[in-house]
Structure formats: structure tokens, C-alpha cells
Design an enzyme around this catalytic site. Structure first.
Site, short mmCIF file in Angstrom:
data_model
loop_
_atom_site.label_atom_id
_atom_site.label_comp_id
_atom_site.label_asym_id
_atom_site.label_seq_id
_atom_site.Cartn_x
_atom_site.Cartn_y
_atom_site.Cartn_z
N CYS A 157 0.74 -1.31 0.09
CA CYS A 157 0.01 -0.09 -0.04
C CYS A 157 0.93 1.42 0.02
O CYS A 157 0.32 2.40 0.02
CB CYS A 157 -0.97 -0.05 0.99
SG CYS A 157 -2.01 -1.53 1.19
N HIS A 193 -2.47 8.18 6.45
CA HIS A 193 -2.72 6.99 5.80
C HIS A 193 -3.95 6.40 6.13
O HIS A 193 -4.36 5.77 5.35
CB HIS A 193 -1.27 5.88 5.95
CG HIS A 193 -1.36 4.49 5.51
ND1 HIS A 193 -1.62 4.26 3.95
CD2 HIS A 193 -1.77 3.37 6.22
CE1 HIS A 193 -1.76 2.88 3.92
NE2 HIS A 193 -1.88 2.48 5.34
N LYS A 237 -9.29 8.52 2.87
CA LYS A 237 -9.86 7.13 2.73
C LYS A 237 -11.23 6.82 3.17
O LYS A 237 -11.93 5.99 3.23
CB LYS A 237 -8.80 6.23 3.40
CG LYS A 237 -7.38 5.99 2.78
CD LYS A 237 -6.64 5.06 3.59
CE LYS A 237 -5.18 4.59 2.74
NZ LYS A 237 -4.22 5.86 3.16
N HIS A 249 -9.61 2.38 1.27
CA HIS A 249 -8.32 2.21 0.87
C HIS A 249 -7.85 1.85 -0.48
O HIS A 249 -8.18 0.55 -0.94
CB HIS A 249 -7.49 1.22 1.87
CG HIS A 249 -6.23 1.07 1.98
ND1 HIS A 249 -5.44 1.73 1.42
CD2 HIS A 249 -5.30 0.07 2.57
CE1 HIS A 249 -4.00 1.67 1.50
NE2 HIS A 249 -4.06 0.48 2.12
N PHE A 262 1.64 -3.45 3.97
CA PHE A 262 1.91 -4.77 4.49
C PHE A 262 3.28 -5.13 4.24
O PHE A 262 4.16 -4.58 3.38
CB PHE A 262 1.17 -5.79 3.84
CG PHE A 262 -0.38 -5.93 4.52
CD1 PHE A 262 -0.45 -5.54 5.95
CD2 PHE A 262 -1.36 -6.54 3.83
CE1 PHE A 262 -1.78 -5.47 6.30
CE2 PHE A 262 -2.36 -6.65 4.42
CZ PHE A 262 -2.94 -6.26 5.67
#
Length: 414
Positions: A164, A301, A331, A336, A395
Site C-alpha cells: 500500500c 494513511h 480514505k 483504501h 503490509f
């Protein structure tokens, strides 16, 4: 590190908030959510069919059939975003043929092409039936290779697969290439597919919100009652250029990239880390040569997951505790956007910078304990933005931070 100044001369966006810059700017200002229910996901067996609803583009008449055969869904989105970025930059085909331009694009999957090819093999047992474009659609590098071919780009041709943070790292690398003089101009961005195949694994992990009865309220960054993220997608493109060259050709300048920071958590594959998040932001601030107090806006984020939001909130609080810097996560409107998020959120923030407002962090009713000290904007706020910071954490513990400054030409061209 000293070097050339790097400005943004073109931007393009294709997302659940709109199919072009004007539509997206209006959605941001009015706090309009682009999240809905995808019936195809329900039929496929998802627990949560929530997603950012992105309309498929019609490419007939824009590129020929032979080129379309190699484009996966996310490549189609990237083409639309890059086409708009080229238009806003005033760069046509003649210019591209005379001047070397690179492409660095974030993309981490091309699931639909892989699954469809597998289904043909399973049912027909004949690889000749996959089609000529199947191999190119299925590659992780599919977006950069297609954009390079379609737009006749002859510089660096690179895909960034960093979960991401892919889109953000693509912009950071483009900034580095231009600043060091290795390239004069680079197309950067990120793309994310939205088809039913793309996010089944994450749905199976239980990562998605189950607030199916209220789609627009499902994505709740920093809210104590959030129950998971909502996936989204589309594409966003930026054209980065050496400032001196941009001035010489009379280009519109949307902003100047002044800082890039990064870090890795070095821990559990899906767990955020507040220390590493802070390191990424600190590195970007140092690279930009600015203090935390000079930042006017943070596009967080914050994906609407308890652990991720918490770590970022603590990191922001550590660095910006005394500055009261406005924070919001777009978001809350888009879900996302994964591989594209680092690029799209820079575009979203550039639109806020251009129009003097901060888009709201929707659905924040009860702030999480870790976020209680943050100045989270819950309603559209009229405010001049001279310097913004955008975070992207992925991730595997990959973190990226970009800092963008309002350029003197940005004010003149408004």
C-alpha cells in the site's frame, strides 16, 4: 541532499470520487463518499462487498484495439489518469517523441488476468486460447510497460511493488531520479484493480468493514467504533519535472516535491509500527529541510483499522504534538485505494492546496484514545495550504512519506 528542484507539472486522477480532476475536487470539497456495494463481490462469496465504486472507462476511440488487448483493468485506469496528466502538463505526442520521459508506477497485483488465464487452462487445456495480451496483462509490471508503450516513453521504465506504499514510493523514486539529474521528466503514479478477484484474500482475513447497511459510513479512520477497512481503486498520475525546464516551456506548476522519507518496520508482516512510521516522517522532514511546525496539513494513511490507525496517530502525535497540524484521511471517502493510494492522496492534497481547503475525515464520531490529541478535521475547512505531508504505510512494513510545497508559480496560475 542538494540537487535540482522537482516540480509537479501534470496531474490526473480516475477514482471512485470522479473520473477527472474537476469531479474529484468537488467530491473532496463536499465530503462525498464514493463507497458502495459491489453485487459481483456478493455473488462471488465475499463477506463484505463494500468497495469504492469505480466506473469502467470506455477506451474505444482513445487507443486502438491492439494496445487495449494488453491492458488489464488497473492499466485502463492508469491510462485515463496519465492521459489527463499529460493534458494538464501540456505534453503531447510530438513533445514525447522529442524529449525523453520516464515512467515509474506503483502496482502490486494483476489478479484478474491471472485467474482468467487459469480458468481457460483448467476448462480448455489449451494455452493458445489465453490470447495475445494475456501474458502482458498478468505481469506485476503491466502498468508501466503499457504506459511506456502507449505514450512512447523512452526513459526509465520501472514498476514499484511495495504493497500500500507502492504509489508513494513511485513518486519518491521519480523525485529522486529528477533531482539527481538522471531524468528530466518522469511520469509517476499508482494503480489498483477493483474487480471481484482482486481482494478476496483480504476479505478472507477479516480485514474489511462489515457495516454493509451503511456503505458511506463504513470507512471510519481514527474512530473508536471502526470495524475494518473498505477497499477501493482506480489510478492517479503525476508528471515530475526539473523546475528550470518546466519554467522554460511555460508549464503550469501544481506544487514542488521537497521531501521523501521511508522506513521498514522489520517486524510482523501485517503489523504497523509507530516508531518506523515516525522515522519515515522524520526522514521526509529532514530531506525537505523543514520543521513539523511548518507543515499545514497531513493526509494520513489511516485505513480505518484499529492497529494501523493507532500506530500512525501515536507517530503523528509524537512529531506534531505542539503544532496542532490539521489531519484528515481521505480514505474515509474513498476506502483504501491500496497500490494507488500513495499517489492518489498526493493528487487529492494538491487539489486541496490549489483550492484552499482541507477535505474532511468523515465518520469520526468517537475519536480513538490514541488520536485524541490530533487536530482531525471532520468538516470541510477553508484554509490555505503551503506545505503538506502525505503518509503511506504497507503490509510487510514498508513506509513512505512525501512532502509537497506550494510553488510560487502555483499561486500565479490559480
Amino acid at each position: 541532499m542538494a540537487g535540482r528542484r522537482v516540480v509537479i507539472t501534470g496531474i490526473g486522477i480516475y477514482s471512485c470520487l470522479g473520473k477527472n480532476l474537476d469531479e474529484v475536487a468537488r467530491s473532496l470539497y463536499h465530503g462525498r463518499s464514493g463507497i458502495g456495494i459491489d453485487p459481483a463481490r456478493t455473488a462471488y462469496g465475499y463477506r463484505s462487498p463494500l468497495t469504492g465504486m469505480v466506473e469502467p472507462p470506455d477506451l474505444k476511440g482513445l487507443i486502438d484495439r491492439r494496445l487495449r488487448q494488453s491492458l488489464p483493468e488497473e492499466g485502463e485506469f492508469a491510462f485515463m489518469a496519465t492521459r489527463e496528466a499529460m493534458l494538464t502538463a501540456g505534453i503531447d505526442e510530438a513533445f514525447r517523441l522529442e524529449n525523453e520521459i520516464g515512467v515509474i508506477y506503483g502496482n502490486d497485483t494483476s489478479t484478474q488476468a491471472v485467474i482468467e488465464a487459469h480458468e481457460i487452462m483448467r476448462e480448455k487445456r489449451d494455452s493458445m486460447l489465453i490470447g495475445s495480451g494475456g501474458a502482458f496483462r498478468s505481469m506485476t509490471s503491466t502498468v508501466s510497460m503499457n504506459l511506456s508503450t502507449i505514450f512512447k516513453l523512452r526513459g526509465i521504465n520501472l514498476s514499484v511493488a511495495a504493497a500500500c506504499a507502492s504509489g508513494s514510493h513511485a513518486v519518491g523514486l521519480g523525485y529522486t531520479f529528477v533531482r539527481t539529474g538522471m531524468q528530466d521528466r518522469v511520469v509517476c503514479g499508482g494503480a489498483q484493480e477493483v474487480n471481484r478477484y482482486s481482494m478476496a484474500g483480504f476479505d478472507g482475513l477479516g480485514a474489511f468493514s462489515m457495516r454493509i447497511d451503511e456503505p458511506a459510513k463504513a470507512s471510519r479512520p481514527f474512530d473508536a467504533n471502526r470495524d475494518g477497512l473498505v477497499s477501493g481503486g482506480g489510478a492517479a498520475s503525476l508528471i515530475l519535472e526539473d523546475e528550470e525546464l518546466a519554467r522554460k516551456r511555460g508549464a503550469t506548476i501544481y506544487g514542488e516535491i521537497v521531501g521523501y522519507g521511508f522506513s521498514s518496520n522489520g517486524g510482523q508482516i501485517s503489523r504497523a509500527d509507530e516508531h518506523a512510521s515516525a522515522v519515515s516522517m522524520e526522514r521526509a522532514l529532514t530531506d525537505a529541510g523543514v520543521s513539523a511546525q511548518e507543515v499545514n496539513y497531513i493526509n494520513a494513511h489511516a485505513t480505518s483499522t484499529p492497529q494501523g490507525d493507532r500506530c500512525e496517530a501515536l507517530a503523528i502525535d509524537k512529531l506534531f504534538a505542539t503544532s496542532g497540524t490539521p489531519v484528515s484521511s481521505t480514505k474515509s471517502m474513498t476506502g483504501h485505494e491500496c497500490w494507488m493510494a500513495g499517489a492518489s492522496e498526493i493528487v487529492y492534497s494538491l487539489l486541496m492546496m490549489k483550492h484552499d481547503f482541507i477535505a474532511p475525515n468523515l465518520n469520526l464520531e468517537t475519536p480513538d484514545e490514541a488520536a485524541k490529541n490530533l487536530n482531525i478535521i471532520t468538516k470541510t475547512k477553508e484554509q490555505r495550504i503551503d506545505l503538506f505531508l502525505s503518509n503511506s504505510f504497507g503490509f510487510g512494513g514498508t513506509n513512505s512519506t512525501i512532502i509537497v510545497k506550494k510553488h510560487s508559480e502555483s499561486s500565479k496560475n490559480r
